[in-house]
Scaffold this active site. Sequence first.
Site, PDB file in Angstrom:
ATOM      1  N   HIS A   1       0.835  -1.209   0.000  1.00  0.00           N
ATOM      2  CA  HIS A   1       0.000   0.000   0.000  1.00  0.00           C
ATOM      3  C   HIS A   1       0.872   1.263   0.000  1.00  0.00           C
ATOM      4  CE1 HIS A   1      -3.553  -2.428   0.799  1.00  0.00           C
ATOM      5  NE2 HIS A   1      -4.283  -1.336   0.673  1.00  0.00           N
TER       6      HIS A   1
ATOM      7  N   LYS B   1      -9.733  -7.795   8.604  1.00  0.00           N
ATOM      8  CA  LYS B   1     -10.367  -8.048   9.892  1.00  0.00           C
ATOM      9  C   LYS B   1     -10.146  -6.837  10.784  1.00  0.00           C
ATOM     10  CE  LYS B   1      -6.476 -10.425  12.038  1.00  0.00           C
ATOM     11  NZ  LYS B   1      -5.965 -11.625  12.660  1.00  0.00           N
TER      12      LYS B   1
END
Length: 186
Positions: free
Chosen positions: A37, A102
């Site tokens: 990222h 999550k």
Amino acid sequence: MDKRIITPLTKEKISDLKAGDRVLLSGIIYTARDAAHKRLIELIDSGKELPINIKDEIIYYVGPSPAKEGAVIGSAGPTTSYRMDPYSPKLLDLGLKGMIGKGERNEEVVKSIVKNKAVYFGAIGGAAALIAKSIVSSKIIAYEDLGAEAIRRLEVKDLPLVVVIDTRGENLYKQGQKLYLESLKK
């Protein structure tokens, strides 16, 4: 009842999803964790082209273990999502429609999900080997030097997910907390 979705993840396919809905996802998704990222955002900030077209795509926050002989991929459980929070709004603004991970997301990410009509799915932590069974193919397409954190193109079939944050910003974690606290008052 499970809702079946096939990628690409268009606005039309996700507009009626609600926090708490169970989804079986099939099609192409991409993997990326925080190191990847960071590189994607550096490319965006320098005006360079990304190694993947993220419009209407899904990024799964996972760093799979090496595949055993004869397997497509090793265990592939979700990574804690908040580590991608600093990067997610820019990717959502470029057309990313879904994220899988999550845990909670920060308020800036939730606002960006709503603004861009995207969705955040939860995958079951601790079920990495089970999740790997839904992965039909895996190919590294960028940042091979990152090892497990390289960007992969995965083909999945009936990947079990839960909608955690829907296009309207409804949040399953917040709903669950509220229901629990209300049950204590009874």
